[in-house]
Design an enzyme around this catalytic site. Structure first.
Site, PDB file in Angstrom:
ATOM      1  N   GLU A 198       0.843  -1.566  -0.111  1.00 43.78           N
ATOM      2  CA  GLU A 198      -0.139   0.400   0.251  1.00 43.78           C
ATOM      3  C   GLU A 198       0.803   1.111  -0.124  1.00 43.78           C
ATOM      4  OE1 GLU A 198       0.482  -2.296   2.133  1.00 43.78           O
ATOM      5  OE2 GLU A 198      -1.983  -2.287   3.136  1.00 43.78           O
ATOM      6  N   ASP A 241      -1.866  -5.434   3.824  1.00 46.02           N
ATOM      7  CA  ASP A 241      -1.752  -5.312   4.771  1.00 46.02           C
ATOM      8  C   ASP A 241      -3.503  -6.099   5.464  1.00 46.02           C
ATOM      9  OD1 ASP A 241       0.023  -3.293   5.927  1.00 46.02           O
ATOM     10  OD2 ASP A 241      -1.812  -1.613   6.580  1.00 46.02           O
ATOM     11  N   ASP A 287      -5.755  -7.047   7.506  1.00 43.72           N
ATOM     12  CA  ASP A 287      -6.615  -6.781   8.194  1.00 43.72           C
ATOM     13  C   ASP A 287      -8.115  -6.243   7.366  1.00 43.72           C
ATOM     14  OD1 ASP A 287      -6.499  -4.567   6.995  1.00 43.72           O
ATOM     15  OD2 ASP A 287      -5.772  -3.163   8.336  1.00 43.72           O
ATOM     16  N   TYR A 334       2.026  -5.334  13.568  1.00 38.22           N
ATOM     17  CA  TYR A 334       1.420  -4.311  13.244  1.00 38.22           C
ATOM     18  C   TYR A 334       0.564  -3.463  14.178  1.00 38.22           C
ATOM     19  CZ  TYR A 334      -2.709  -3.072   9.623  1.00 38.22           C
ATOM     20  OH  TYR A 334      -3.462  -2.471   8.822  1.00 38.22           O
ATOM     21  N   ARG A 371      -2.259  -2.057  13.813  1.00 36.24           N
ATOM     22  CA  ARG A 371      -3.998  -2.567  13.781  1.00 36.24           C
ATOM     23  C   ARG A 371      -3.807  -3.315  14.335  1.00 36.24           C
ATOM     24  NH1 ARG A 371      -3.173   0.740   8.784  1.00 36.24           N
ATOM     25  NH2 ARG A 371      -4.036   3.009   9.560  1.00 36.24           N
ATOM     26  N   HIS A 386      -3.618 -10.928  15.511  1.00 34.10           N
ATOM     27  CA  HIS A 386      -2.482 -12.729  16.400  1.00 34.10           C
ATOM     28  C   HIS A 386      -2.589 -11.962  17.069  1.00 34.10           C
ATOM     29  CE1 HIS A 386      -4.630 -14.078  12.806  1.00 34.10           C
ATOM     30  NE2 HIS A 386      -3.906 -13.733  11.561  1.00 34.10           N
TER      31      HIS A 386
END
Length: 837
Positions: free
Chosen positions: A9, A82, A84, A288, A290, A333
């Site tokens: 991204e 990502d 999610d 990560y 978030r 996770h």
């Protein structure tokens, strides 16, 4: 070996990943989403099972073109967005616009950007998880439908350019309800009694022991009676209890807890925290950011354990495996943690370094041993009050454990905030104590605290509203200037008197002291518009504004992601009743003004009303139209800063009609005091003169108005001329200045502004004019038009257009002096003659 194109991204993420992949990989960025729902109300075809209509964003067409071009040079495409729902959706949209098959295109995921994680992901590709895409798509479509239809109602029933949303409106409601809870809170006073005893320690030195009466006393008379009873009393230690205590470390950070702790410890706004964490993640420094999981991987646990044992010793290490209570952490996770625990200091700027250190300490501390303390509680009998005891408490730190590294912060006004308790001197049961002094201090109950950005995130999380990826954008959205539903402000408190009783040397003294109450720093306040919109939506869309309903919607998104609920079924179940409610409200609801009747004007008998105007401005209105007739115009008055239609009293509202106030003319020009868009002012003829900061326009007398005019006249008088231009001197919000031809020249601190010599003034003016000339910009109205110097010479910048200057008649180049002589009229003449694109 085949060549592969890896798409991520962000450019920063691409740059980091490229370091870990070989020459057979090309890494490119999509710069976030490449397409979104079309604009307007036809983006979702409700009649055909909520079919969405997507379009490539105009600013992303070039990106898509470049990616398609790059695909021709490789054998395979790998999607590495990502892990999610949002990242999954970006991968799916890339498949759609690049002509890739989502069922066969390789999709890799990783929780951290490290060499081992990237290599592991490359070796274990999967395909796009369409269940996650469905969950994201359902959220996006639902939020578009709700936002679009609710916003349209607000435009028609309250004011244009307002917006509403499934999550944002509920967030505003939380702030509004908290404000009303504070406004309706009844403050009661009470008295707390504390005593100071003197005794000798083991070394024979005098020491002090502080004790408190555990109960509150309701009145001043009760407090006096307590102290009176204690005048002849004997004080004896009745009991000493020693208890071991343990304190456990906090778990590693989730998105929400990181935002809260960064707010408390670093004073970061939620958006600032997430932007900084994003940069740390993309640089490969943290996992990560978030997530709502507090779990740590086994690899991380091993690495943390080795770090603790190397730095602090094995007795400080205690393995802890954290699990979320709900067990339904959305695609999360692992908690937020460093990727390399050997690195204590990372980041390219101060924000990154401070946030990284916070994450490192919190994560490592979570695997450290409990802190062990010893708490001592001493009960002290009062011979003259058989049923009452005083209590002294102290703590001794036996083993610091995780406290050696990290102490979790709490909000300043958190009721659970404990005072640090010191160590008590050696004491014995039955020991008599000598009273040095006793105090009965008046205190007051406190209303709930207003939200900070971080505590609002905590509340949203507790209510199950939103998810890690939505907290920061939701708070940014409700605070956007165009919406104006919530503002973040620091406000001064009010002075309050309180009584203090002191028993010393057998005498009781009473005195009053003052304290400041209600002062706030960076707290969230609802605006009048925020309250009015909340009330309207609460009245007509009770279901949408219900916290449990909003939380249940989030759970249904989770079910879609898990594959147990079909997204079109979920949308149909929600949208049918909602759309019917929208149509009914459009037909039946009247325009909503948030009117509040304050009472009647004692002079005219007309109703005094606080309300929102059709332009969204809070005001006071004198008289309903049915009282004065449709042809008559009511009197209106604007509210002062800090006032609200929610809390203003009749007396305060009536006072607002005292403005504008007219005085006798000064030097044959009319004089008036009023409050305008930029604050209170004196109007003298056609000239507006701002009142000094803090001066109340209602208290300005005629003499004071004349004085302000004289001061302004004096300030505007030239103190010298420079090349025929008058030079004036004044003092503004940034300090003293000189002014020449609409250019302000700041006077540095090294100069005495009251005793400037003419040479010093000329020196300051010439430096400023040279600086202005070097910038090639005239300060007429820099939002719309500017004269600048570019690579190919001077040009006019106007509404995103660059217009070259015509050549000089003599063919020479423009000099700095030439450009400084240009007027706005000269520039606009060229602008108007330039061809329209």
């Amino acid at each position: 070996m085949s060549k592969k194109l890896v798409i991520v991204e962000s450019p920063a993420k691409a740059k980091t990943i490229e370091k870990f992949l070989g020459k057979n990989y090309i890494v490119k960025s999509s710069y976030g989403h490449v397409r979104d729902l079309e604009k307007g109300n036809n983006a979702v075809d409700v009649e055909h099972n909520f079919k969405p209509k997507y379009a490539v964003s105009p600013e992303k067409k070039k990106v898509v073109k470049e990616l398609k071009s790059m695909m021709k040079k490789v054998d395979e495409v790998v999607l590495a967005t990502d892990e999610d729902r949002e990242g999954e959706a970006i991968s799916w949209h890339l498949c759609e616009v690049l002509g890739l098959d989502p069922k066969t295109t390789e999709r890799i995921v990783f929780r951290e950007i490290t060499k081992s994680a990237i290599q592991k992901a490359i070796n274990n590709p999967r395909t796009v998880d369409e269940k996650l895409v469905d969950a994201q798509q359902a959220r996006r479509i639902l939020d578009r439908l709700v936002g679009f239809e609710l916003s349209e109602i607000l435009w028609k029933k309250i004011k244009g350019k307002l917006s509403a949303g499934r999550v944002q409106s509920v967030a505003v409601k939380l702030v509004v309800e908290r404000e009303r809870e504070i406004n309706n809170f009844e403050i009661t006073n009470f008295f707390k009694v504390s005593a100071l005893f003197k005794l000798r320690n083991e070394e024979g030195k005098w020491v002090e022991l502080k004790a408190e009466y555990p109960q509150r006393l309701s009145t001043l008379d009760e407090a006096k009676k307590f102290l009176e009873d204690c005048k002849p009393a004997e004080f004896t230690i009745a009991n000493i209890e020693v208890k071991p205590l343990k304190r456990k470390p906090a778990p590693p950070f989730t998105t929400s807890t990181l935002q809260q702790e960064a707010s408390r410890k670093l004073n970061f706004a939620v958006k600032r925290t997430m932007m900084t964490a994003q940069r740390l993640y993309e640089a490969g420094h943290i996992s990560y950011m978030r997530t709502d999981s507090i779990a740590l991987s086994n690899d991380a646990l091993g690495s943390i354990g080795r770090t603790i044992e190397q730095e602090y010793g094995s007795k400080y290490h205690q393995v802890r495996k954290y699990k979320n209570k709900s067990g339904s952490s959305q695609e999360a996770h692992e908690a937020i943690r460093p990727t390399n625990f050997n690195q204590r200091n990372l980041g390219t700027d101060s924000d990154q370094k401070r946030l990284y250190e916070l994450i490192w300490k919190r994560t490592v501390a979570s695997q450290m041993a409990d802190a062990k303390l010893e708490k001592t509680t001493v009960d002290i009998d009062i011979s003259t009050r058989q049923d009452d005891q005083l209590r002294a408490e102290g703590e001794v730190l036996i083993f610091d454990g995780f406290l050696k590294l990290y102490i979790q912060a709490k909000d300043d006004d958190d009721d659970e905030q404990e005072e640090a308790k010191g160590m008590l001197p050696p004491l014995q049961k039955g020991q008599q104590l000598d009273l040095k002094s006793m105090t009965g201090k008046e205190s007051f109950t406190r209303p709930p605290a207003r939200f900070t950005e971080a505590s609002l995130v905590k509340k949203l999380e507790e209510q199950g509203i939103g998810r890690p990826s939505t907290y920061a954008p939701t708070i940014s959205k409700i605070m956007e200037e165009g919406r104006g539903y919530v503002v973040k402000e620091s406000r001064e408190g009010e002075k309050r008197s309180y009584a203090v009783l002191t028993l010393s040397d057998g005498k009781i003294n009473e005195k009053n002291e003052t304290e400041t109450t209600g002062a706030t720093k960076n707290r969230l306040y609802p605006t009048d518009m925020g309250m009015v919109v909340t009330d309207f939506l609460d009245e007509h869309f009770e279901k949408i504004m219900n916290y449990n309903f909003t939380a249940n919607i989030e759970k249904e998104f989770d079910e879609i992601a898990e594959g147990t609920l079909e997204w079109q079924t979920m949308l149909a179940k929600f949208y049918g009743p909602f759309h019917e409610n929208v149509n009914q409200t459009l037909e039946e609801a009247d325009r909503f003004k948030g009117e509040r009747l304050l009472g009647k004007d004692p002079e005219t008998g007309l109703q005094i009303i606080a309300r929102i105007s059709r332009f969204g401005k809070p005001l006071i209105q004198k008289g309903h139209f049915d009282e004065i007739g449709e042809e008559e115009k009511p009197d209106y008055a604007n509210l002062r800063p800090g006032q609200s239609i929610e809390t203003i009293t009749l007396e305060e509202a009536l006072k607002l009609f005292d403005l504008p106030r007219d005085f006798e003319p000064f030097e044959d020009k009319a004089v008036m005091v009023n409050v305008g868009r930029y604050g209170p002012y004196v109007k003298w003829g056609d000239q507006f003169i701002s009142l000094p900061r803090g001066e109340d326009p209602f208290e300005v007398t005629q003499d004071r108005a004349y004085e302000i005019i004289r001061e302004k006249k004096k300030a505007d008088e030239p103190i010298m001329t420079y090349k025929g231009e008058p030079v004036t001197q004044g003092k503004g919000r940034f300090g003293p200045f000189l002014k020449i031809n609409k250019i302000y020249v700041n006077i540095p601190k090294k100069y005495d502004p009251d005793n400037l010599t003419q040479d010093e003034m000329i020196e300051l003016i010439e430096k400023k004019l040279e600086k202005e000339a070097n910038r090639y910009i005239q300060k007429w109205d820099k939002e719309k038009v500017a004269l600048e110097n570019g690579r190919w010479g001077p040009f006019i910048r106007y509404k995103r257009k660059s217009i070259s200057l015509p050549k000089k008649a003599d063919g020479e180049k423009y000099t700095k002096e030439d450009l400084m002589d240009w007027t706005l009229e000269d520039v606009m003449e060229i602008v108007n003659k330039s061809p329209k694109k």
